[in-house]
Write a protein that holds these residues in place. Structure first.
Motif, PDB file in Angstrom:
ATOM      1  N   ARG A  82       0.824  -1.204   0.000  1.00  0.00           N
ATOM      2  CA  ARG A  82       0.000   0.000   0.000  1.00  0.00           C
ATOM      3  C   ARG A  82       0.857   1.252   0.000  1.00  0.00           C
ATOM      4  NH1 ARG A  82      -5.031  -0.212   3.916  1.00  0.00           N
ATOM      5  NH2 ARG A  82      -5.415  -1.887   2.403  1.00  0.00           N
ATOM      6  N   MET A  83       2.021   1.214   0.599  1.00  0.00           N
ATOM      7  CA  MET A  83       2.882   2.400   0.680  1.00  0.00           C
ATOM      8  C   MET A  83       4.267   2.054   0.130  1.00  0.00           C
ATOM      9  SD  MET A  83       3.905   4.770   3.952  1.00  0.00           S
ATOM     10  CE  MET A  83       2.202   4.975   4.421  1.00  0.00           C
ATOM     11  N   PRO A  84       4.467   2.105  -1.162  1.00  0.00           N
ATOM     12  CA  PRO A  84       5.814   1.893  -1.723  1.00  0.00           C
ATOM     13  C   PRO A  84       6.688   3.123  -1.507  1.00  0.00           C
ATOM     14  CG  PRO A  84       4.262   2.348  -3.477  1.00  0.00           C
ATOM     15  CD  PRO A  84       3.451   2.314  -2.215  1.00  0.00           C
ATOM     16  N   VAL A  85       7.929   2.906  -1.149  1.00  0.00           N
ATOM     17  CA  VAL A  85       8.852   3.989  -0.823  1.00  0.00           C
ATOM     18  C   VAL A  85      10.119   3.812  -1.658  1.00  0.00           C
ATOM     19  CG1 VAL A  85      10.216   5.100   0.981  1.00  0.00           C
ATOM     20  CG2 VAL A  85       7.954   4.175   1.516  1.00  0.00           C
ATOM     21  N   LEU A  86      10.541   4.902  -2.278  1.00  0.00           N
ATOM     22  CA  LEU A  86      11.823   4.934  -2.984  1.00  0.00           C
ATOM     23  C   LEU A  86      12.793   5.750  -2.141  1.00  0.00           C
ATOM     24  CD1 LEU A  86      13.647   4.399  -5.423  1.00  0.00           C
ATOM     25  CD2 LEU A  86      12.718   6.464  -6.488  1.00  0.00           C
ATOM     26  N   LEU A  87      13.794   5.074  -1.589  1.00  0.00           N
ATOM     27  CA  LEU A  87      14.790   5.723  -0.745  1.00  0.00           C
ATOM     28  C   LEU A  87      15.999   6.098  -1.599  1.00  0.00           C
ATOM     29  CD1 LEU A  87      16.085   6.461   2.035  1.00  0.00           C
ATOM     30  CD2 LEU A  87      16.897   4.097   2.121  1.00  0.00           C
ATOM     31  N   ILE A  88      16.309   7.382  -1.658  1.00  0.00           N
ATOM     32  CA  ILE A  88      17.473   7.890  -2.386  1.00  0.00           C
ATOM     33  C   ILE A  88      18.502   8.271  -1.338  1.00  0.00           C
ATOM     34  CG2 ILE A  88      18.330   9.619  -3.999  1.00  0.00           C
ATOM     35  CD1 ILE A  88      15.489   9.828  -5.092  1.00  0.00           C
ATOM     36  N   GLU A  89      19.568   7.477  -1.269  1.00  0.00           N
ATOM     37  CA  GLU A  89      20.556   7.629  -0.207  1.00  0.00           C
ATOM     38  C   GLU A  89      21.845   8.208  -0.770  1.00  0.00           C
ATOM     39  OE1 GLU A  89      21.057   4.560   3.113  1.00  0.00           O
ATOM     40  OE2 GLU A  89      22.844   4.247   1.878  1.00  0.00           O
ATOM     41  N   PHE A  90      22.272   9.295  -0.181  1.00  0.00           N
ATOM     42  CA  PHE A  90      23.517   9.946  -0.586  1.00  0.00           C
ATOM     43  C   PHE A  90      24.665   9.421   0.272  1.00  0.00           C
ATOM     44  CE2 PHE A  90      20.309  12.635  -2.280  1.00  0.00           C
ATOM     45  CZ  PHE A  90      20.860  13.307  -3.345  1.00  0.00           C
ATOM     46  N   SER A  91      25.862   9.645  -0.193  1.00  0.00           N
ATOM     47  CA  SER A  91      27.044   9.241   0.563  1.00  0.00           C
ATOM     48  C   SER A  91      27.377  10.299   1.598  1.00  0.00           C
ATOM     49  CB  SER A  91      28.232   9.027  -0.383  1.00  0.00           C
ATOM     50  OG  SER A  91      29.375   8.637   0.332  1.00  0.00           O
ATOM     51  N   VAL A 147      11.881   9.289  -0.352  1.00  0.00           N
ATOM     52  CA  VAL A 147      12.566   9.592   0.910  1.00  0.00           C
ATOM     53  C   VAL A 147      14.015   9.925   0.572  1.00  0.00           C
ATOM     54  CG1 VAL A 147      13.331   8.692   3.132  1.00  0.00           C
ATOM     55  CG2 VAL A 147      11.061   8.116   2.290  1.00  0.00           C
ATOM     56  N   TRP A 148      14.450  11.108   0.999  1.00  0.00           N
ATOM     57  CA  TRP A 148      15.811  11.562   0.743  1.00  0.00           C
ATOM     58  C   TRP A 148      16.620  11.414   2.022  1.00  0.00           C
ATOM     59  CZ3 TRP A 148      16.690  13.430  -4.254  1.00  0.00           C
ATOM     60  CH2 TRP A 148      15.538  13.667  -5.003  1.00  0.00           C
ATOM     61  N   SER A 149      17.771  10.760   1.929  1.00  0.00           N
ATOM     62  CA  SER A 149      18.597  10.522   3.102  1.00  0.00           C
ATOM     63  C   SER A 149      20.018  10.989   2.820  1.00  0.00           C
ATOM     64  CB  SER A 149      18.592   9.031   3.465  1.00  0.00           C
ATOM     65  OG  SER A 149      19.474   8.767   4.527  1.00  0.00           O
ATOM     66  N   ARG A 150      20.593  11.650   3.818  1.00  0.00           N
ATOM     67  CA  ARG A 150      21.949  12.175   3.634  1.00  0.00           C
ATOM     68  C   ARG A 150      22.999  11.086   3.763  1.00  0.00           C
ATOM     69  NH1 ARG A 150      24.281  16.939   3.208  1.00  0.00           N
ATOM     70  NH2 ARG A 150      26.458  17.138   3.818  1.00  0.00           N
ATOM     71  N   ASN A 151      22.793  10.110   4.656  1.00  0.00           N
ATOM     72  CA  ASN A 151      23.749   9.031   4.848  1.00  0.00           C
ATOM     73  C   ASN A 151      23.028   7.851   5.468  1.00  0.00           C
ATOM     74  OD1 ASN A 151      23.594   9.692   7.669  1.00  0.00           O
ATOM     75  ND2 ASN A 151      25.125  11.290   7.300  1.00  0.00           N
ATOM     76  N   VAL A 152      23.760   6.781   5.771  1.00  0.00           N
ATOM     77  CA  VAL A 152      23.147   5.566   6.288  1.00  0.00           C
ATOM     78  C   VAL A 152      22.606   5.778   7.696  1.00  0.00           C
ATOM     79  CG1 VAL A 152      24.431   3.973   4.844  1.00  0.00           C
ATOM     80  CG2 VAL A 152      25.474   4.801   6.953  1.00  0.00           C
ATOM     81  N   HIS A 153      23.247   6.623   8.487  1.00  0.00           N
ATOM     82  CA  HIS A 153      22.747   6.877   9.838  1.00  0.00           C
ATOM     83  C   HIS A 153      21.417   7.618   9.800  1.00  0.00           C
ATOM     84  CE1 HIS A 153      26.514   5.520  11.690  1.00  0.00           C
ATOM     85  NE2 HIS A 153      27.143   6.166  10.724  1.00  0.00           N
ATOM     86  N   ALA A 154      21.283   8.561   8.876  1.00  0.00           N
ATOM     87  CA  ALA A 154      19.996   9.241   8.720  1.00  0.00           C
ATOM     88  C   ALA A 154      18.932   8.271   8.224  1.00  0.00           C
ATOM     89  CB  ALA A 154      20.151  10.415   7.756  1.00  0.00           C
TER      90      ALA A 154
END
Length: 992
Positions: free
Chosen positions: A831-840, A879-886
């Motif tokens: 029901r809620m597909p998420v595309l996670l774009i993860e930066f280094s 979903v935009w993420s700055r790094n793996v910890h975020a």
């Protein structure tokens, strides 16, 4: 084993927690690991070796065989496709096993391998580790469940251990080890062992030719100019921007690591400067590695590929690079008596091209058609002479002289032993000479130079270069034939008439140069055809000669000067359009090396078949030097340093010629001689005098010594936290302290009891263990369940599925269309597909700068592609993420108030059952997916009303018969209902 190796192993085993060993490059790392395997007790558990490359695996196995214990089994390799029950049996056997980190961490999380059954863990290439690597994940799991299991880490790249802030300390904390063992080459024990019986070393300095010296100075000048331009940006540490550092591959990594956080804000010139420094370093390396023709060919490709955007190619010194590279191969001079002095030792041939002032008629054959002008009028009365220089590498001659000298000394040594038995004589003759080159191509070319002659090798490279020019010219000619009539651009008939010869001299000379090259190529093509057609009988006799020599050892000797092809001169006249050739026909037909490509390929196959006999026995070769004054050569074996294989103990050479000096290989020679002190070994080093080759070799030694000095200082100031049992505490723990608000909230409950919190679960695809995110999720206290997922990468809840994309993977997925299919399957099952774009973490948190973002939709823009993807799949969340910890924090917030995912259901999602029906697919079971997609594309149907239409009618046929009143009721508006009804009732046009 040398004494210092035994001391390294004993120091490592003294600490029950293990340790990190850093060796100088070239010291026997495989032997140390083999020693640990010999001391391993199978009853204590299995010994696991992580992150070993293929060459390291073969070297460790070879070291075990060399120790001579036949009852000791060699380590087994656990592939990723091995069934789980077979892996469990191997883990329980107590043997030594090579395993990849991805397989081992999945087996530890699924309890296929109990941590208590692991006796020790050996981690190779420790310089590649980080806080979030999979090896650190394995070490944390092992420390949590089996604190007594030691972890031994090894690295032979000291300069990589000092790249970054306190890297050695961070690696030790991530592996939970306390002790750092440093063993540089200048260690007292290492020096005493390696210098007890040193080999005889001869340093041969070969002077470079004037053209090579000029090219080197020009490349260094261009590199210095690029570094000065890069310093002006004020965005890179000035201390690292030196020409000496620019000689190493790691220089590119240093500069990129400093510029990555601000890469999107840099201009095109700064980005191109970083790329140009890499190109210039290759030019400097290839100058002393390859021959003159290959170097010129590489420069031609650079002129085409980087000529427009490159910065260095427009520098003043770059002109000298191209001009001097041409002069090493050929020269263009006027035929009016002016001549250029050419070295008499190099093979020269002259071709004269006389061009008169006449327009191309298009009627010419053979070589005359290759020199036709392309619609331009040139008035020159003097011809142009193409003078072939074909400068040989100076090291080629020195190498042959060394081999002849070695063979002469070897025969003198065995001369008094003529009265002894044949077996002893044959044993002496079986010793070989090892020539170490940088890569495989250099080995093949040197082998050709020794087996035939340097002049003929250069001739073949020159012919390949000319034939490549012909292919490029024919391709351009075919493209020109598409438009027969040229378009005018302010000139009548589109023809630009050349002016006086003084004004048009530079362009005409370059055109004549190109025409002369094409003429030479066409002549070579004609000659090769004549040889192929006219010499069938003699080629057949040559094949019989090759068959007779099969299985016999031949010495690698070149041709004498009397056997070389005689120089030929070709004169091409544009007025007569004919070709006059003056040559010695016997020189063409009687030369055994001048043959067709088929016979040449057969000769190469013969050389391959003879290779084994050449190494095993050289008895018959000694009688091969009966022709004229050809000197015999010893048996030679070539070795490519890039292959990274340990062959000294296999070949046992008595002479080693280091053609391309390398610090790692020099250390291997020292260790080999120290392990065989009674063996006589002579080592020749071939250096180009005053070259960047010497500078790079000396700089590599200085760089390693400075890296060890830095590690020694770090070791003296290092603080490794330990617990009360003396065990190392990692960088952070998963049990983070609760906040004050959470602690105070407990007092409001009766008795202050805290309910048992349920641990968060995340289902992770097995392929995702190549990244650092599962490690960080486990560090945050989540329970990671590794399975093989068909849909998505992470399942957070029964409703949330996440597809993770790094920046590079995002661009590749858009280019291949894989991302569209992945989002489509996620939208179908969740029901809620998420595309996670993860930066280094060490790069900018942006695709591009704000000035590069346009207002219009562009097919090449990544922002436009993402916008179209979201428009096509409205339920997709980005979903935009700055790094793996975020990313771990985002996952934790998304799982709030959500049910935990079911592992069995997540595995079955997207997997067809035996009857073809997809399980747990609500849309596939209740609705026709194709019909739903068709319905959503009808006029008036939107995301807000299509579900009501699906509930109100059974199929599309029933929808077409609904009255407009019912459509208005379902669609929530008369306008949308009328639009759909008009579309459904519209007449279909026919062709009748």
């Amino acid at each position: 084993m040398l004494p210092f190796q035994g001391l390294i192993v004993s120091d490592l085993l003294d600490d029950p927690n293990g340790g990190l060993v850093v060796l100088s490059s070239g010291l026997p790392l495989p032997s140390l690991v083999a020693s640990l395997l010999l001391l391993h007790d199978a009853s204590a558990g299995s010994l696991l070796l992580l992150s070993a490359s293929d060459t390291q695996k073969s070297a460790i196995s070879a070291a075990l065989r060399r120790y001579g214990q036949p009852d000791l089994p060699l380590p087994s390799d656990i592939p990723g496709d091995l069934p789980s029950h077979n892996r469990t049996a191997l883990y329980a056997s107590g043997a030594a096993l090579f395993v990849t980190p991805r397989v081992l961490v999945a087996d530890l999380l699924t309890s296929r391998v109990p941590p208590s059954s692991i006796a020790a863990l050996v981690v190779l290439n420790a310089h590649r580790l980080s806080d979030t690597s999979t090896e650190a994940f394995i070490a944390r799991i092992l420390r949590d469940h089996s604190p007594s299991s030691p972890i031994h880490a090894f690295s032979d790249r000291p300069h990589a251990m000092v790249a970054g802030f306190a890297k050695a300390e961070r690696i030790m904390k991530s592996l939970f080890v306390r002790r750092l063992h440093l063993w540089p080459r200048f260690h007292v024990l290492v020096s005493s062992d390696l210098e007890s019986a040193p080999p005889e070393v001869v340093d041969v300095r070969v002077p470079m030719t004037p053209a090579m010296i000029g090219i080197q100075a020009a490349v260094l000048g261009s590199m210095d100019a690029c570094l000065k331009e890069l310093r002006r940006t004020n965005k890179v540490d000035v201390e690292d921007l030196t020409v000496e550092n620019g000689l190493f591959k790691s220089f590119d990594e240093i500069v990129r690591r400093q510029l990555d956080p601000i890469w999107h804000t840099l201009g095109k010139k700064t980005k191109q400067l970083v790329s140009d420094l890499k190109t210039l370093r290759k030019l400097l390396d290839y100058l002393v590695r390859y021959d003159a023709v290959t170097y010129l060919k590489y420069l031609d490709t650079l002129r085409v590929s980087e000529g427009v955007r490159s910065v260095w190619i427009f520098a003043d010194s770059s002109y000298k690079i191209f001009e001097l590279a041409k002069k090493r191969v050929y020269q263009m001079v006027r035929a009016d008596g002016t001549k250029i002095s050419v070295d008499t030792k190099s093979a020269t041939r002259k071709r004269k091209v006389n061009n008169e002032s006449k327009k191309e008629t298009g009627s010419g054959t053979g070589a005359s058609s290759a020199i036709e002008t392309d619609g331009s009028k040139v008035d020159t009365k003097a011809g142009v002479v193409l003078e072939e220089v074909l400068e040989e590498a100076p090291k080629w001659k020195v190498l042959r002289e060394l081999l002849e000298e070695i063979e002469e000394e070897r025969r003198k040594d065995i001369q008094p032993k003529e009265g002894e038995t044949v077996a002893e004589d044959a044993g002496d003759l079986s010793e070989i000479v090892l020539v170490a080159c940088k890569d495989e191509r250099s080995c093949m070319q040197l082998e050709d130079c020794i087996s035939r002659s340097p002049q003929q090798v250069m001739r073949e490279e020159w012919e390949k270069y000319l034939l490549g020019k012909v292919e490029l010219h024919s391709l351009r000619k075919r493209n020109k034939k598409r438009s027969q009539e040229p378009k005018g651009f302010g000139v009548l008939d589109g023809v630009v008439a050349a002016g006086s010869s003084d004004n048009s001299e530079p362009s005409s000379i370059s055109k004549y140069e190109n025409d002369a090259l094409l003429a030479a190529a066409s002549e070579i093509n004609i000659l090769s055809k004549e040889v192929d057609v006219g010499d069938n009988s003699q080629s057949e006799s040559r094949r019989k000669y090759f068959r007779k020599t099969r299985g016999k050892g031949r010495s690698r000797k070149g041709l004498s000067k009397t056997q070389l092809p005689e120089a030929k001169s070709y004169q091409i006249d544009n007025n007569d359009k004919n070709e006059k050739t003056s040559s010695n026909p016997e020189g063409v037909h009687s030369d055994p090396e001048r043959k067709s490509p088929e016979s040449y390929q057969e000769n190469n196959l013969e050389n391959i078949c003879i290779e084994k006999d050449l190494i095993q026995g050289h008895k018959e070769e000694s009688h091969g030097a009966t022709l004229n004054h050809i000197k015999p050569l010893p048996p030679v074996q070539f070795y490519a340093l890039d292959s990274d294989q340990h062959i000294l103990d296999v070949l046992n050479p008595f002479v080693i010629i280091v053609y391309h000096p390398d610090m790692t290989f020099v250390r291997e020679i020292e260790v080999y001689k120290a392990e065989n002190p009674s063996k006589k070994l002579k080592v020749y080093f071939l250096f180009y005098e005053d070259s960047a080759e010497v500078q790079k070799f000396e700089a590599s030694i200085r760089r390693e010594n400075s890296a060890f000095e830095s590690l020694i200082r770090q070791k003296s100031l290092m603080m490794i936290p330990v617990d009360q049992n003396g065990r190392c505490i990692g960088p952070s723990t998963s049990c983070e302290p609760q906040s004050v608000i959470a602690q105070n909230s407990l007092t409001r409950k009766a008795g202050g009891r805290k309910l048992q919190e349920k641990k968060m679960q995340v289902i992770v695809d097995m392929r995702e263990f190549m990244s650092s995110l599962p490690n960080v999720l486990h560090l945050k206290g989540m329970h990671v369940i590794p399975v093989t997922l068909e849909v998505g990468d992470y399942v957070l809840s029964p409703q949330i599925c996440v597809e993770r994309k790094s920046i590079a993977d995002l661009f590749q997925s858009f280019a291949s269309g894989r991302l569209y299919h992945q989002v489509e399957t996620m939208s179908r099952y969740y029901r809620m597909p998420v595309l996670l774009i993860e930066f280094s973490q060490d790069k900018s948190f942006s695709f591009q700068s704000a000035s590069d973002i346009g207002d219009d939709v562009s097919p090449t823009s990544i922002i436009s592609k993402l916008s179209l993807l979201v428009l096509h799949f409205p339920r997709l969340r980005l979903v935009w993420s700055r790094n793996v910890h975020a990313t771990a924090e985002i996952f934790s917030s998304l799982k709030q108030n959500q049910d935990e995912p079911d592992e069995s259901k997540a595995i079955r999602v997207g997997v067809p059952s035996e009857d073809g029906v997809v399980e747990n697919d609500v849309r596939a079971e209740n609705y026709n997916t194709s019909a739903v997609e068709f319905l959503r594309r009808l006029p008036g149907v939107t995301d807000a009303n299509y579900r009501a239409l699906m509930d109100g009618c059974k199929n599309l046929a029933e929808l077409a018969l609904l009255p407009i009143e019912r459509l208005t009721e379902f669609m929530g508006g008369q306008k949308a209902a009328r639009m759909l009804k008009e579309f459904l009732d519209a007449k279909c046009p026919t062709l009748l």
